[in-house]
Scaffold this motif. Structure first.
Motif, short mmCIF file in Angstrom:
data_model
loop_
_atom_site.label_atom_id
_atom_site.label_comp_id
_atom_site.label_asym_id
_atom_site.label_seq_id
_atom_site.Cartn_x
_atom_site.Cartn_y
_atom_site.Cartn_z
N ASN A 131 15.67 -22.15 39.22
CA ASN A 131 14.72 -22.78 38.29
C ASN A 131 15.42 -23.33 37.05
N ASP A 132 16.51 -22.68 36.66
CA ASP A 132 17.32 -23.21 35.55
C ASP A 132 17.97 -24.53 35.95
N VAL A 133 18.43 -24.61 37.20
CA VAL A 133 19.04 -25.85 37.71
C VAL A 133 17.99 -26.96 37.78
N ILE A 134 16.80 -26.63 38.32
CA ILE A 134 15.73 -27.61 38.48
C ILE A 134 15.29 -28.17 37.13
N SER A 135 15.35 -27.34 36.09
CA SER A 135 14.93 -27.79 34.76
C SER A 135 16.04 -28.52 34.01
N ASN A 136 17.11 -28.88 34.74
CA ASN A 136 18.19 -29.72 34.20
C ASN A 136 18.98 -29.07 33.07
N GLN A 137 19.12 -27.76 33.11
CA GLN A 137 20.01 -27.11 32.16
C GLN A 137 21.45 -27.34 32.58
N THR A 138 22.35 -27.30 31.63
CA THR A 138 23.75 -27.51 31.94
C THR A 138 24.35 -26.25 32.56
N LEU A 139 25.46 -26.43 33.23
CA LEU A 139 26.16 -25.29 33.82
C LEU A 139 26.54 -24.29 32.74
N GLU A 140 27.00 -24.78 31.60
CA GLU A 140 27.42 -23.90 30.51
C GLU A 140 26.25 -23.07 30.00
N GLU A 141 25.07 -23.68 29.87
CA GLU A 141 23.89 -22.95 29.40
C GLU A 141 23.50 -21.85 30.38
N ILE A 142 23.51 -22.17 31.66
CA ILE A 142 23.11 -21.20 32.68
C ILE A 142 24.08 -20.03 32.72
N VAL A 143 25.38 -20.34 32.71
CA VAL A 143 26.39 -19.29 32.76
C VAL A 143 26.32 -18.40 31.53
N ARG A 144 26.09 -19.01 30.36
CA ARG A 144 25.99 -18.21 29.13
C ARG A 144 24.87 -17.19 29.23
N LYS A 145 23.71 -17.61 29.73
CA LYS A 145 22.57 -16.70 29.85
C LYS A 145 22.83 -15.64 30.94
N TYR A 146 23.50 -16.04 32.00
CA TYR A 146 23.83 -15.08 33.05
C TYR A 146 24.76 -14.00 32.51
N ARG A 147 25.72 -14.43 31.70
CA ARG A 147 26.65 -13.46 31.10
C ARG A 147 25.90 -12.48 30.18
N LEU A 148 24.94 -12.99 29.41
CA LEU A 148 24.14 -12.13 28.55
C LEU A 148 23.36 -11.11 29.38
N ALA A 149 22.81 -11.55 30.50
CA ALA A 149 22.05 -10.64 31.35
C ALA A 149 22.94 -9.53 31.91
N LEU A 150 24.11 -9.88 32.39
CA LEU A 150 25.01 -8.88 32.96
C LEU A 150 25.54 -7.93 31.89
N ALA A 151 25.84 -8.47 30.71
CA ALA A 151 26.29 -7.62 29.61
C ALA A 151 25.19 -6.65 29.20
N ASN A 152 23.96 -7.11 29.23
CA ASN A 152 22.81 -6.27 28.92
C ASN A 152 22.75 -5.07 29.87
N ILE A 153 22.84 -5.34 31.17
CA ILE A 153 22.76 -4.27 32.15
C ILE A 153 23.93 -3.31 32.00
N LYS A 154 25.12 -3.85 31.82
CA LYS A 154 26.32 -3.02 31.69
C LYS A 154 26.19 -2.06 30.51
N GLN A 155 25.64 -2.54 29.40
CA GLN A 155 25.51 -1.71 28.22
C GLN A 155 24.35 -0.72 28.33
N SER A 156 23.23 -1.17 28.90
CA SER A 156 22.03 -0.35 28.95
C SER A 156 22.03 0.65 30.10
N SER A 157 22.68 0.29 31.20
CA SER A 157 22.68 1.16 32.38
C SER A 157 24.04 1.08 33.06
#
Length: 242
Positions: A131-157
């Motif tokens: 859905n991020d791709v379909i909404s025409n977000q850039t690769l950099e934007e998508i990867v940045r948010k993905y990194r935030l999500a993974l960092a969140n999980i790593k820290q919280s659990s």
């Protein structure tokens, strides 16, 4: 000397806001920090409009808040491609919890990650991004948010086993053209990201793709999977789940 009370009020408000963020981070962990980062960005850009979520997203999110959770949970997390499958039945595992929301994107998932990590589940199988791709977000934007999500999980659990599943392309015979080349490049980045966090990357893309498109046999609308598609997905991941 005449005081500019509007300026005094503005400065006081800034100090109170920043003090709140400074106190919030150590008390509530990385999830709250990520949200504070976004709030700070909106605050200083003078954008006062909050992010809008669909009623369906809010209904699903509120439902998840009421469902009992356990450290033995195996969470399937993502968008409609996750939501549409009966994972616990197809994989014959009652510990599996479906936390997919149709139409969700990475921002929406980050906003509800605390619901998943609060119980520190055994495993998380993540698949999101189309859905991020379909909404025409850039690769950099998508990867940045993905990194935030993974960092969140790593820290919280930190003990949760996380499986980053590749994003599937779209079949253009059914859907309006989507940049499947971006999907391919995103998956290359996800493979690297998974390694950075010592998480397992699962390559679904290679099994479901023909000529850089979702194979016709696995879809009826060009983006979602049919029964044969989910049966194939099961075979790819079953050894990771059980």
């Amino acid at each position: 000397m005449k005081k500019n009370w509007g300026m005094v009020f503005s400065i006081t408000l800034n100090i109170l806001f920043l003090s709140y963020v400074i106190v919030l981070i150590p008390k509530k962990g990385l999830t709250s920090y990520l949200m504070s980062e976004q709030l700070l960005g909106r605050y200083f850009s003078n954008n006062t409009q909050p992010a809008r979520f669909s009623a369906y997203y809010l209904d699903r999110k509120s439902l998840f808040e009421k469902i009992p959770q356990s450290p033995n949970d195996i969470v399937f997390l993502g968008d409609s491609l996750i939501e549409r499958c009966e994972w616990s039945e197809i994989l014959e595992n009652p510990n599996i919890k479906n936390r997919g929301i149709s139409g969700d994107n990475l921002y929406g998932m980050i906003k509800r990650l605390d619901q998943v990590t609060v119980s520190r589940p055994k495993k998380i199988f993540m698949m999101i991004g189309i859905n991020d791709v379909i909404s025409n977000q850039t690769l950099e934007e998508i990867v940045r948010k993905y990194r935030l999500a993974l960092a969140n999980i790593k820290q919280s659990s930190p003990r949760t086993e996380v499986y980053v599943q590749s994003v599937l392309p779209v079949n253009s015979r059914f859907k309006k053209p989507v940049d499947n080349n971006l999907v391919f490049r995103l998956n290359e980045e996800l493979r690297v990201l998974a390694g950075e966090f010592s998480y397992q990357y699962i390559d679904l893309y290679s099994f479901f793709t023909i000529d850089n498109e979702l194979a016709y046999r696995y879809t009826n609308d060009g983006i979602h999977l049919n029964g044969e598609g989910y049966a194939a997905w099961k075979e790819i991941i079953k050894n990771y789940v059980n």
